[in-house]
Structure formats: C-alpha cells, structure tokens
Write a protein that holds these residues in place. Structure first.
Motif, short mmCIF file in Angstrom:
data_model
loop_
_atom_site.label_atom_id
_atom_site.label_comp_id
_atom_site.label_asym_id
_atom_site.label_seq_id
_atom_site.Cartn_x
_atom_site.Cartn_y
_atom_site.Cartn_z
N ASN A 1 0.83 -1.20 0.00
CA ASN A 1 0.00 0.00 0.00
C ASN A 1 0.87 1.25 0.00
O ASN A 1 1.73 1.40 0.85
N ILE A 2 0.66 2.17 -0.96
CA ILE A 2 1.42 3.41 -0.96
C ILE A 2 0.56 4.59 -0.54
O ILE A 2 1.03 5.53 0.11
N LEU A 3 -0.74 4.55 -0.86
CA LEU A 3 -1.66 5.62 -0.48
C LEU A 3 -2.94 5.01 0.07
O LEU A 3 -3.48 4.06 -0.51
N ARG A 4 -3.40 5.57 1.17
CA ARG A 4 -4.68 5.13 1.74
C ARG A 4 -5.45 6.35 2.23
O ARG A 4 -4.91 7.20 2.94
N MET A 5 -6.71 6.42 1.82
CA MET A 5 -7.63 7.43 2.33
C MET A 5 -8.65 6.71 3.21
O MET A 5 -9.25 5.72 2.78
N GLU A 6 -8.84 7.21 4.42
CA GLU A 6 -9.76 6.58 5.36
C GLU A 6 -10.79 7.60 5.84
O GLU A 6 -10.43 8.60 6.47
N ASP A 7 -12.05 7.34 5.51
CA ASP A 7 -13.17 8.14 6.02
C ASP A 7 -13.01 9.63 5.72
O ASP A 7 -13.40 10.47 6.53
N VAL A 8 -12.44 9.97 4.58
CA VAL A 8 -12.17 11.38 4.29
C VAL A 8 -13.46 12.09 3.88
O VAL A 8 -14.17 11.67 2.97
N THR A 9 -13.74 13.17 4.60
CA THR A 9 -14.89 14.02 4.30
C THR A 9 -14.39 15.45 4.13
O THR A 9 -13.54 15.92 4.89
N MET A 10 -14.89 16.13 3.09
CA MET A 10 -14.57 17.53 2.88
C MET A 10 -15.87 18.30 2.72
O MET A 10 -16.62 18.08 1.77
N GLN A 11 -16.12 19.17 3.68
CA GLN A 11 -17.37 19.91 3.73
C GLN A 11 -17.10 21.40 3.60
O GLN A 11 -16.22 21.95 4.26
N PHE A 12 -17.86 22.05 2.72
CA PHE A 12 -17.79 23.50 2.57
C PHE A 12 -19.15 24.06 3.00
O PHE A 12 -20.11 24.04 2.22
N GLY A 13 -19.22 24.54 4.24
CA GLY A 13 -20.51 24.99 4.76
C GLY A 13 -21.48 23.83 4.77
O GLY A 13 -21.22 22.77 5.35
N GLY A 14 -22.60 23.98 4.06
CA GLY A 14 -23.58 22.91 4.01
C GLY A 14 -23.37 21.94 2.87
O GLY A 14 -24.15 21.00 2.70
N VAL A 15 -22.33 22.15 2.06
CA VAL A 15 -22.06 21.28 0.90
C VAL A 15 -20.98 20.26 1.27
O VAL A 15 -19.88 20.63 1.67
N VAL A 16 -21.30 18.99 1.11
CA VAL A 16 -20.34 17.92 1.36
C VAL A 16 -19.80 17.47 0.01
O VAL A 16 -20.47 16.77 -0.76
N ALA A 17 -18.57 17.91 -0.30
CA ALA A 17 -17.97 17.62 -1.61
C ALA A 17 -17.41 16.20 -1.68
O ALA A 17 -17.46 15.56 -2.73
N VAL A 18 -16.84 15.73 -0.57
CA VAL A 18 -16.36 14.35 -0.46
C VAL A 18 -16.94 13.78 0.83
O VAL A 18 -16.85 14.41 1.88
N ASN A 19 -17.54 12.60 0.72
CA ASN A 19 -18.33 12.07 1.83
C ASN A 19 -17.82 10.71 2.26
O ASN A 19 -18.07 9.70 1.62
N ASN A 20 -17.03 10.71 3.35
CA ASN A 20 -16.59 9.46 3.98
C ASN A 20 -15.89 8.53 2.98
O ASN A 20 -16.19 7.34 2.88
N LEU A 21 -14.93 9.08 2.27
CA LEU A 21 -14.24 8.35 1.20
C LEU A 21 -13.08 7.52 1.75
O LEU A 21 -12.20 8.05 2.43
N SER A 22 -13.08 6.24 1.42
CA SER A 22 -11.97 5.35 1.76
C SER A 22 -11.54 4.61 0.50
O SER A 22 -12.38 4.05 -0.23
N LEU A 23 -10.24 4.63 0.23
CA LEU A 23 -9.70 3.91 -0.93
C LEU A 23 -8.22 3.64 -0.71
O LEU A 23 -7.60 4.22 0.19
N GLU A 24 -7.67 2.76 -1.54
CA GLU A 24 -6.26 2.41 -1.45
C GLU A 24 -5.64 2.38 -2.85
O GLU A 24 -6.29 2.00 -3.82
N VAL A 25 -4.38 2.79 -2.92
CA VAL A 25 -3.59 2.69 -4.14
C VAL A 25 -2.33 1.90 -3.79
O VAL A 25 -1.63 2.26 -2.83
N ASN A 26 -2.07 0.85 -4.53
CA ASN A 26 -0.93 -0.01 -4.23
C ASN A 26 0.29 0.34 -5.07
O ASN A 26 0.17 0.90 -6.16
N GLN A 27 1.44 0.00 -4.54
CA GLN A 27 2.72 0.28 -5.19
C GLN A 27 2.73 -0.25 -6.62
O GLN A 27 2.39 -1.40 -6.89
N GLY A 28 3.07 0.63 -7.58
CA GLY A 28 3.23 0.23 -8.97
C GLY A 28 1.98 0.24 -9.80
O GLY A 28 2.04 0.02 -11.01
#
Length: 282
Positions: free
Chosen positions: A4-31
């Motif tokens: 695993n080289i990159l992992r996003m866990e439960d990432v949320t990005m909120q701008f006021g009342g707008v949720v642009a990214v909602n509880n995002l989890s993913l993985e990117v593996n080496q290569g």
C-alpha cells in the motif's frame, strides 16, 4: 503491487452545508495505475486536494507509505468514524503544507495547466528540481553551493531530453501547443522525484491522437521512473486501456470499485453517468 502506498480513510470535505467528499476510503498499491472517475462535480479534484494539502479535510486520514500524512479527527460528532476505544472523543490533527507533501514524494498536475507560463521550458523544470535542493536560503542567495546548482541544471536538461522536450528548452512555456504544455507539466512533476504521481484530467482538451500518445507516455514513465500513478480522467478509452483498478465517485460518495471490466459493467456506474433510473425503482 500488494504494498500500500496511499490510503484514504473516512475522508470528508465539507464547505458549509455542501459535502464535496463524503466518507471516502480507498487504497492505491505500489506500482499501480489507478483511476478515479465520476460525473462532473462528483468530488474527484476535491479528493486530490485533500491528499496534497490544498484542503484540510473536515474529517479523516490520508496515509502515505504506511504513515499518517494528513489527519483530522475532531472531537465530537465528526469523530464517529475513528475506530477504537477513543471513538467519539479523540482529537487528532495533521495538516502539512503542499510543499511538505511534495517533499514526502507526492507530485501532481492540475486540471487547468499551471505552468510558469512566462518562463522557459527549462526554468519550469529547474524550479521543480529546487524542491530537492540541500542548500539553504543564504547559500542560494549568494550562490555558495555552485556544485549543487550545476547538478540540478544537468539533471533538468537530462529530464527534458528523456521526455523529448530538450529542443524546446529555451521556448516560453506558455507558447507551446496544448499537448506539449501537458507533457511539460508532467515533466515538471517528475523533477520533484515523486514516488506517487497524481494526474488531474491529463487528457483534457486533447484530440484522439494526442490522447493515445499520452496513454503511451504514462505507461512509459511508470516503467522508467518506477512510479505509482493515481489519475482523474473523463476519457474512458484511456481509463479502460491503462488502469489496473478504478474507483467511481458520485456526489462525493464511492459507488463502485474494481477492474476496468467490472466497473464498465456495473449498473450503478452506468446510472451515474447516463442518468438512467435503476430497474428496482421502476
């Protein structure tokens, strides 16, 4: 490709009342070459901005090579996704700047090309090389470390030669044709010696021939530079041809993941792109 080289866990990005990214989890593996796709406004570039320090996520963690790099688990309601005995009360925050993240080994390009358009092709690459410079402000000001400056200039020229841009080294970057500007932007990212390269719609505005050349170019640099590539792209021919795995976002939420064949036949993905109601709702 298992590391695993990159992992996003439960990432949320909120701008006021707008949720642009909602509880995002993913993985990117080496290569791997991994694509992040979805309709316009799905939150793809916002996710990249959370990885690269442009935005500080409202909640969640981004790990790079096994270490937490960006992290925000505020105390209270937004901490509910944090696992363990501290759930609901744990407060943790890591918010490095984009340059610090670049030094860690993550480089990116942008949906809208962001070259130093008034500078030469060579200077665009040389500026990126300075990200790895060992000299301090004083030595740089008075040019005390001439050996390092010489090395960086030689490496910049070598990179331009590798990418077929050496004959354009003195050209003003903003005067290049669109496809060459894209290639220069990628070359500038490579000059920072990344381990992970993020490409935000690299084929945007390209004709079919340029898109195929870009596809071959991405394959080439992955092999030559031992890179992992995570890209946002709307050109499905490119995505399906080049990706090892694909994640699909819609309204900030992950709705599908898998191989190109799996994603291409996924009904939720078809509905999200085509606006077709699910049969179960009819």
């Amino acid at each position: 490709m298992s590391e695993n080289i990159l992992r996003m866990e439960d990432v949320t990005m909120q701008f006021g009342g707008v949720v642009a990214v909602n509880n995002l989890s993913l993985e990117v593996n080496q290569g791997e070459i991994v694509a992040l796709i979805g309709p316009n406004g799905a939150g793809k570039t916002t996710a990249f901005n959370c990885i690269t320090g442009v935005y500080e996520p409202t909640n969640g963690r981004v790990s790079f090579q096994g270490e937490a790099m960006v992290e925000n688990y505020p105390q209270g309601k937004m901490a509910k996704s944090y696992a363990g005995e501290n759930q609901g009360k744990y407060t943790q925050k890591l918010a490095p700047t984009p340059d610090a993240i670049t030094r860690r080994g993550i480089a990116r390009t942008f949906q809208n090309i962001r070259l130093f358009s008034a500078l030469s092709v060579f200077d665009n690459v040389l500026i990126a090389k300075h990200m790895r410079a060992k000299q301090n402000f004083l030595s740089a000001t008075f040019r005390l470390n001439k050996a390092e400056e010489k090395r960086m200039r030689e490496e910049s020229m070598a990179l331009l030669e590798e990418q077929g841009l050496a004959h354009l080294k003195d050209e003003v970057a903003g005067s290049l044709p669109y496809g060459l500007q894209r290639r220069l932007e990628i070359a500038r990212a490579l000059a920072t010696s990344p381990k992970l390269l993020l490409l935000d719609e690299p084929a945007a505005g390209m004709n079919p021939q340029e898109t195929q050349e870009l596809t071959d170019f991405i394959k080439q640099i992955r092999k030559e530079y031992d890179l992992t590539v995570f890209m946002i792209e709307h050109h499905m021919d490119l995505v399906m041809q080049i990706s090892d795995r694909i994640y699909v976002l819609d309204f900030g939420r992950l709705i599908a993941q898998g191989t190109p064949a799996e994603v291409q036949s996924n009904q939720r993905v078809i509905d999200a792109y085509l606006g077709v109601a699910d049969d179960a709702e009819n």
